[in-house]
Design a protein around this motif. Structure first.
Motif, mmCIF file in Angstrom:
data_model
loop_
_atom_site.group_PDB
_atom_site.id
_atom_site.type_symbol
_atom_site.label_atom_id
_atom_site.label_comp_id
_atom_site.label_asym_id
_atom_site.label_seq_id
_atom_site.Cartn_x
_atom_site.Cartn_y
_atom_site.Cartn_z
ATOM 1 N N MET A 1 0.821 -1.205 0.000
ATOM 2 C CA MET A 1 0.000 0.000 0.000
ATOM 3 C C MET A 1 0.856 1.256 0.000
ATOM 4 S SD MET A 1 -3.330 -0.900 2.362
ATOM 5 C CE MET A 1 -2.470 -1.782 3.660
ATOM 6 N N LEU A 2 1.994 1.209 0.683
ATOM 7 C CA LEU A 2 2.903 2.359 0.686
ATOM 8 C C LEU A 2 3.480 2.583 -0.701
ATOM 9 C CD1 LEU A 2 4.443 4.546 2.190
ATOM 10 C CD2 LEU A 2 6.167 2.836 2.808
ATOM 11 N N TRP B 1 2.198 1.544 -3.533
ATOM 12 C CA TRP B 1 1.089 1.943 -4.405
ATOM 13 C C TRP B 1 0.813 3.444 -4.271
ATOM 14 C CZ3 TRP B 1 -3.473 3.996 -2.440
ATOM 15 C CH2 TRP B 1 -4.468 4.264 -3.394
ATOM 16 N N ALA B 2 0.725 3.935 -3.056
ATOM 17 C CA ALA B 2 0.406 5.341 -2.818
ATOM 18 C C ALA B 2 1.481 6.262 -3.399
ATOM 19 C CB ALA B 2 0.247 5.597 -1.323
ATOM 20 N N LEU B 3 2.747 5.910 -3.198
ATOM 21 C CA LEU B 3 3.839 6.747 -3.716
ATOM 22 C C LEU B 3 3.851 6.770 -5.239
ATOM 23 C CD1 LEU B 3 6.693 5.740 -1.236
ATOM 24 C CD2 LEU B 3 5.568 7.968 -1.396
ATOM 25 N N MET B 4 3.647 5.614 -5.854
ATOM 26 C CA MET B 4 3.633 5.556 -7.323
ATOM 27 C C MET B 4 2.491 6.386 -7.905
ATOM 28 S SD MET B 4 4.776 1.721 -8.527
ATOM 29 C CE MET B 4 4.172 0.731 -7.169
ATOM 30 N N VAL B 5 1.306 6.249 -7.320
ATOM 31 C CA VAL B 5 0.148 6.974 -7.835
ATOM 32 C C VAL B 5 0.354 8.482 -7.711
ATOM 33 C CG1 VAL B 5 -2.302 7.454 -7.457
ATOM 34 C CG2 VAL B 5 -1.483 5.092 -7.439
ATOM 35 N N VAL B 6 0.838 8.930 -6.567
ATOM 36 C CA VAL B 6 1.004 10.371 -6.331
ATOM 37 C C VAL B 6 2.122 10.958 -7.183
ATOM 38 C CG1 VAL B 6 1.650 12.100 -4.609
ATOM 39 C CG2 VAL B 6 0.051 10.287 -3.998
ATOM 40 N N LEU B 7 3.255 10.262 -7.258
ATOM 41 C CA LEU B 7 4.431 10.837 -7.911
ATOM 42 C C LEU B 7 4.479 10.599 -9.426
ATOM 43 C CD1 LEU B 7 7.162 9.900 -5.259
ATOM 44 C CD2 LEU B 7 5.969 12.083 -5.550
ATOM 45 N N TRP B 8 3.834 9.573 -9.914
ATOM 46 C CA TRP B 8 3.955 9.223 -11.327
ATOM 47 C C TRP B 8 2.750 9.592 -12.180
ATOM 48 C CZ3 TRP B 8 6.286 3.578 -10.952
ATOM 49 C CH2 TRP B 8 7.535 3.665 -10.320
ATOM 50 N N ALA C 1 -3.777 1.862 -10.261
ATOM 51 C CA ALA C 1 -4.215 2.909 -9.345
ATOM 52 C C ALA C 1 -5.622 2.628 -8.814
ATOM 53 C CB ALA C 1 -4.185 4.268 -10.040
ATOM 54 N N LEU C 2 -6.545 2.277 -9.721
ATOM 55 C CA LEU C 2 -7.937 2.058 -9.326
ATOM 56 C C LEU C 2 -8.096 0.785 -8.496
ATOM 57 C CD1 LEU C 2 -10.970 2.605 -9.420
ATOM 58 C CD2 LEU C 2 -11.027 1.457 -11.660
ATOM 59 N N PHE C 3 -7.644 -0.330 -9.047
ATOM 60 C CA PHE C 3 -7.856 -1.597 -8.346
ATOM 61 C C PHE C 3 -6.915 -1.745 -7.148
ATOM 62 C CE2 PHE C 3 -9.770 -2.412 -12.473
ATOM 63 C CZ PHE C 3 -10.978 -2.987 -12.092
ATOM 64 N N GLY C 4 -5.783 -1.029 -7.190
ATOM 65 C CA GLY C 4 -4.922 -1.001 -6.014
ATOM 66 C C GLY C 4 -5.594 -0.294 -4.853
ATOM 67 N N LEU C 5 -6.370 0.749 -5.171
ATOM 68 C CA LEU C 5 -7.131 1.450 -4.137
ATOM 69 C C LEU C 5 -8.199 0.527 -3.544
ATOM 70 C CD1 LEU C 5 -8.034 3.983 -2.585
ATOM 71 C CD2 LEU C 5 -9.439 4.592 -4.579
ATOM 72 N N SER D 1 -10.465 -7.515 -7.518
ATOM 73 C CA SER D 1 -9.338 -6.607 -7.765
ATOM 74 C C SER D 1 -8.035 -7.378 -7.909
ATOM 75 C CB SER D 1 -9.218 -5.597 -6.618
ATOM 76 O OG SER D 1 -10.386 -4.825 -6.505
ATOM 77 N N ALA D 2 -7.863 -8.434 -7.118
ATOM 78 C CA ALA D 2 -6.659 -9.262 -7.217
ATOM 79 C C ALA D 2 -6.573 -9.935 -8.578
ATOM 80 C CB ALA D 2 -6.663 -10.311 -6.106
#
Length: 329
Positions: A178-179, A181-188, A236-240, A272-273
């Motif tokens: 989750m960490l 995932w969050a960093l990739m979504v925000v920064l990329w 991003a979507l299914f990771g959320l 989602s998996a």
């Protein structure tokens, strides 16, 4: 005298027979009464019957949730095979595709000039999300569908140990995933916005087809091509969804979800998996086996100059024009 003894014996035998029959009849009647009572109780439960208990739970008046079993059937009959298919099926498809089509080679070969593409921090973020993601897929596959393709072929002790280890790994890998995932979504996200030229990229399958009218086609692409953007937004979507549902399942005492919400979380987590698993296999094959020189990007952060020109020409032209083209020393 013997005659009297015989008559007494007959009387005693008749008495025991009558008593046995009466007892048996009582058992049958009692059994039928219990069965009728159980059927009546079950019918009342399905109709939403309520009762009194000493529990202080939100559901203390509800003895049983009658739709639990339908959700579990959905999970075992559909979602478990779908997850296994998304992993093994995609692997088989790509192996066959590569055998027929071959890989995407660099025209003219490697130049030896390595162009800066990702920072060390970006590379670290990628692996922070990627390694837990693969461990979650594999352990989740064991927990959800392992009984179909593993349990029949190994001993009960080994199966129990494998399930326990998978559960522990799955729980502990959730947080780093989750960490990452969050960093990739925000920064990329800024480099993953759709562009009009992405349509043409999709129409010619990115130039990865080595036969027919698609052969030799190398459509325009910026920092990320259309396929990478599709994977990013799916992730991003299914990771959320998988993160939120996973937290509800991992910490039920903290969030105290209702029984219905827990079942919804169970289903959405599995769905989602399945999606992330299928996309991950495509991403792994495209970055390693399919694209010659592609793996260098997420190992060193640099890519061969010919790879940049061939697969991300608009990005290469842009950084060259702005004077931001950097080579590895």
């Amino acid at each position: 005298m013997n005659k009297w003894f015989k008559q007494i014996g007959v009387v005693i035998a008749l008495m025991f027979s009558v008593m046995t029959f009466a007892h048996a009849s009582g058992n049958v009647e009692e059994s039928l009464t219990v069965q009728d009572g159980n059927a009546q109780l079950w019918a009342q439960l399905k109709d939403g019957a309520e009762g009194r208990t000493t529990s202080t739970s939100e559901f203390h008046k509800q003895p049983i949730n009658t739709y639990d079993l339908r959700v579990f059937d959905l999970r075992s009959d559909w979602l478990a095979p779908a997850l296994a298919l998304s992993l093994f099926g995609m692997i088989i498809i790509f192996v066959l595709f590569m055998k027929i089509n071959g890989i995407s080679k660099l025209h003219g070969g490697f130049t030896g000039k390595m162009v800066y593409r990702w920072s060390k921090f970006d590379v670290s973020i990628h692996w922070l999300g990627a390694i837990p993601c693969m461990l979650l897929i594999l352990t989740g596959l064991v927990l959800l569908a392992g009984r179909y393709f593993l349990q029949p072929y190994i001993g009960e002790g080994m199966w129990a140990g494998l399930v326990n280890a998978s559960k522990v790994i799955h729980d502990y890998m959730a947080i780093p995933f989750m960490l990452g995932w969050a960093l990739m979504v925000v920064l990329w996200a800024k480099n993953q916005m759709p562009k009009m030229y992405d349509i043409k990229w999709m129409m010619v399958v990115g130039g990865y087809i080595n036969f027919g009218p698609f052969k030799g086609k190398h459509p325009d692409a910026g920092f990320a091509n259309a396929g990478e953007k599709l994977w990013f937004w799916a992730f991003a979507l299914f990771g959320l969804i998988i993160s939120v549902s996973g937290m509800l399942l991992l910490f039920p005492n903290l969030f105290e979800p209702s029984r219905t919400l827990s079942l919804i979380a169970l289903v959405t987590h599995s769905v989602s998996a399945i999606v992330i698993c299928a996309f991950s296999i495509v991403h792994i094959f495209m970055a390693t086996a399919m694209s010659e020189g592609g793996m260098d990007c997420m190992v060193s952060g640099y890519c061969d100059e010919q790879w940049a020109k061939q697969h991300h020409n608009l990005w290469y032209d842009e950084i060259k024009e702005k004077g931001e083209l950097k080579y590895k020393d």
